[in-house]
Scaffold this motif. Structure first.
Motif, PDB file in Angstrom:
ATOM      1  N   TRP A  76      -8.142   7.086 -30.409  1.00  9.71           N
ATOM      2  CA  TRP A  76      -7.074   7.318 -31.389  1.00  9.71           C
ATOM      3  C   TRP A  76      -6.533   5.994 -31.911  1.00  9.71           C
ATOM      4  CZ3 TRP A  76      -1.909   6.063 -31.800  1.00  9.71           C
ATOM      5  CH2 TRP A  76      -1.185   6.759 -32.773  1.00  9.71           C
ATOM      6  N   SER A  77      -6.338   5.019 -31.027  1.00  7.45           N
ATOM      7  CA  SER A  77      -5.827   3.711 -31.447  1.00  7.45           C
ATOM      8  C   SER A  77      -6.799   3.033 -32.403  1.00  7.45           C
ATOM      9  CB  SER A  77      -5.588   2.824 -30.221  1.00  7.45           C
ATOM     10  OG  SER A  77      -4.587   3.359 -29.396  1.00  7.45           O
ATOM     11  N   ALA A  78      -8.100   3.144 -32.115  1.00  9.64           N
ATOM     12  CA  ALA A  78      -9.098   2.552 -33.006  1.00  9.64           C
ATOM     13  C   ALA A  78      -9.068   3.214 -34.375  1.00  9.64           C
ATOM     14  CB  ALA A  78     -10.487   2.679 -32.381  1.00  9.64           C
ATOM     15  N   GLN A  79      -8.895   4.534 -34.391  1.00  7.39           N
ATOM     16  CA  GLN A  79      -8.796   5.237 -35.668  1.00  7.39           C
ATOM     17  C   GLN A  79      -7.586   4.775 -36.471  1.00  7.39           C
ATOM     18  OE1 GLN A  79      -8.721   9.227 -34.125  1.00  7.39           O
ATOM     19  NE2 GLN A  79     -10.945   9.513 -34.303  1.00  7.39           N
ATOM     20  N   GLN A  80      -6.478   4.546 -35.774  1.00  7.91           N
ATOM     21  CA  GLN A  80      -5.280   4.087 -36.465  1.00  7.91           C
ATOM     22  C   GLN A  80      -5.465   2.695 -37.052  1.00  7.91           C
ATOM     23  OE1 GLN A  80      -2.632   6.241 -37.004  1.00  7.91           O
ATOM     24  NE2 GLN A  80      -4.249   7.532 -36.137  1.00  7.91           N
ATOM     25  N   HIS A  85      -5.981  -0.631 -41.860  1.00  7.00           N
ATOM     26  CA  HIS A  85      -6.717  -1.601 -42.669  1.00  7.00           C
ATOM     27  C   HIS A  85      -7.121  -0.988 -44.007  1.00  7.00           C
ATOM     28  CE1 HIS A  85      -7.491  -5.260 -40.199  1.00  7.00           C
ATOM     29  NE2 HIS A  85      -7.004  -4.461 -39.258  1.00  7.00           N
ATOM     30  N   GLY A  86      -7.448   0.294 -44.028  1.00  3.81           N
ATOM     31  CA  GLY A  86      -7.763   0.953 -45.288  1.00  3.81           C
ATOM     32  C   GLY A  86      -6.593   0.981 -46.242  1.00  3.81           C
ATOM     33  N   LEU A  87      -5.380   0.979 -45.686  1.00  2.33           N
ATOM     34  CA  LEU A  87      -4.161   0.972 -46.503  1.00  2.33           C
ATOM     35  C   LEU A  87      -3.655  -0.437 -46.781  1.00  2.33           C
ATOM     36  CD1 LEU A  87      -2.238   3.901 -44.751  1.00  2.33           C
ATOM     37  CD2 LEU A  87      -3.420   3.970 -46.957  1.00  2.33           C
ATOM     38  N   GLY A  88      -4.378  -1.439 -46.291  1.00  2.90           N
ATOM     39  CA  GLY A  88      -3.949  -2.817 -46.502  1.00  2.90           C
ATOM     40  C   GLY A  88      -2.930  -3.302 -45.493  1.00  2.90           C
ATOM     41  N   LEU A  89      -2.740  -2.561 -44.382  1.00  6.02           N
ATOM     42  CA  LEU A  89      -1.790  -2.957 -43.337  1.00  6.02           C
ATOM     43  C   LEU A  89      -2.566  -3.628 -42.214  1.00  6.02           C
ATOM     44  CD1 LEU A  89       0.246   0.368 -43.264  1.00  6.02           C
ATOM     45  CD2 LEU A  89       0.837  -1.740 -44.474  1.00  6.02           C
TER      46      LEU A  89
END
Length: 306
Positions: A76-80, A85-89
């Motif tokens: 779950w942490s890896a998915q987050q 990163h996909g959102l630029g965060l």
């Protein structure tokens, strides 16, 4: 052993039945049953027993399920991370705070941090001090604002960020507040035979606020309300003018006007409520510790008490 089988075992034990776990995992019940049979064969013993009330874990099943939960949490942490990163965060900070600090300060702090660092993702968790310390050890939190606790604090660093003390708080319309405004001070005996809101135990194995008052000789304490995990209810009930509460002074003064509160001038020392910033020294960029500490200090001084 396959990692997915360990995750499936944990899901079965947490769900209480194979059918419920199959629905959560989006697999068929026969497939799940075969996977568990394979895991039992590899582990060398039964992992749970079945009854009409559901499944009950065996000691072996409990041990393996802990590993399954850890694997699920890591995935779950890896998915987050991928989502951020996909959102630029690019950076995530996971901060733990107590209920009063969350109610009085964290909204403003969070807005400051996100405004200054547009690639930052914040997770804010409100919990009790000893549980947040455990969550740092379990790497579920990065930073925790908490008083000193009688808990395992191995390998943790704590920086003092706020010196504070415990005080008796009431509505300015409470009879004792009116008496204090007329007389200038109150004796410890004046708070006998009063109704109190008990905000719970400050730390595991530590005395509660009511126990502290009793140890100081305050008698006739009535606690019709005890709260844990929520400061807003306490503040709103205090505003009604029928209860007292033992609370940290500086955090309370930030909202005394909002809730028509008053620190009663009781001639007694109720102890400290200093706040520390806890973290794992080896895991966190020191720059973020300084950024969060400075944001906390700014917000603690930006509002003059009434």
């Amino acid at each position: 052993m396959e990692s997915k089988h360990l995750v499936q075992l944990a899901t079965i034990l947490d769900s209480g039945s194979i059918s419920a776990a199959a629905a959560r995992l989006n697999v068929t019940q026969p497939t799940l049953t075969r996977n568990i049979q394979t895991l039992e064969m590899q582990a060398g013993g039964p992992l749970f027993t079945r009854s009409r009330h559901g499944v009950r874990q065996t000691p072996l099943g409990a041990d393996l399920a802990r590993h399954g939960r850890a694997i699920a949490k890591a995935v779950w942490s890896a998915q987050q991370v991928a989502v951020r990163h996909g959102l630029g965060l690019k950076q995530e900070l996971r901060i733990g705070v107590g209920p009063l600090l969350a109610n009085n300060l964290m909204n403003e702090m969070a807005q400051d941090l996100m405004a200054e660092h547009d690639d930052l993702s914040l997770l804010i968790r409100v919990d009790t001090p000893y549980r947040m310390i455990e969550q740092i050890h379990d790497e579920e939190l990065d930073l925790v604002f908490s008083p000193k606790v009688q808990s395992q604090t191995r390998d943790l660093v704590c920086d003092l960020v706020l010196e504070d003390r415990l005080v008796v708080v009431a509505s300015s319309q409470h009879p004792l507040a009116i008496r204090a405004q007329q007389n200038g001070s109150l004796a410890l005996s004046d708070i006998n035979d009063q109704a109190w809101i008990n905000m719970g135990t400050y730390a595991r194995f530590e005395e509660s606020p009511v126990e502290r008052l009793q140890a100081m000789g305050v008698s006739g304490i009535r606690t019709p309300v005890a709260l844990s995990g929520d400061a807003a209810i306490t503040l709103k009930m205090l505003r009604e003018g029928r209860h007292l509460s033992l609370m940290p002074e500086k955090l309370t003064l930030r909202v005394e006007r909002d809730y028509n509160l008053m620190v009663l001038p009781v001639d007694a020392d109720f102890g400290r409520r200093d706040i520390f910033l806890w973290y794992r020294a080896e895991d966190l960029d020191r720059r973020w510790i300084q950024i969060v500490s400075q944001a906390f200090a700014r917000r603690m001084t930006d509002k003059e008490p009434g």
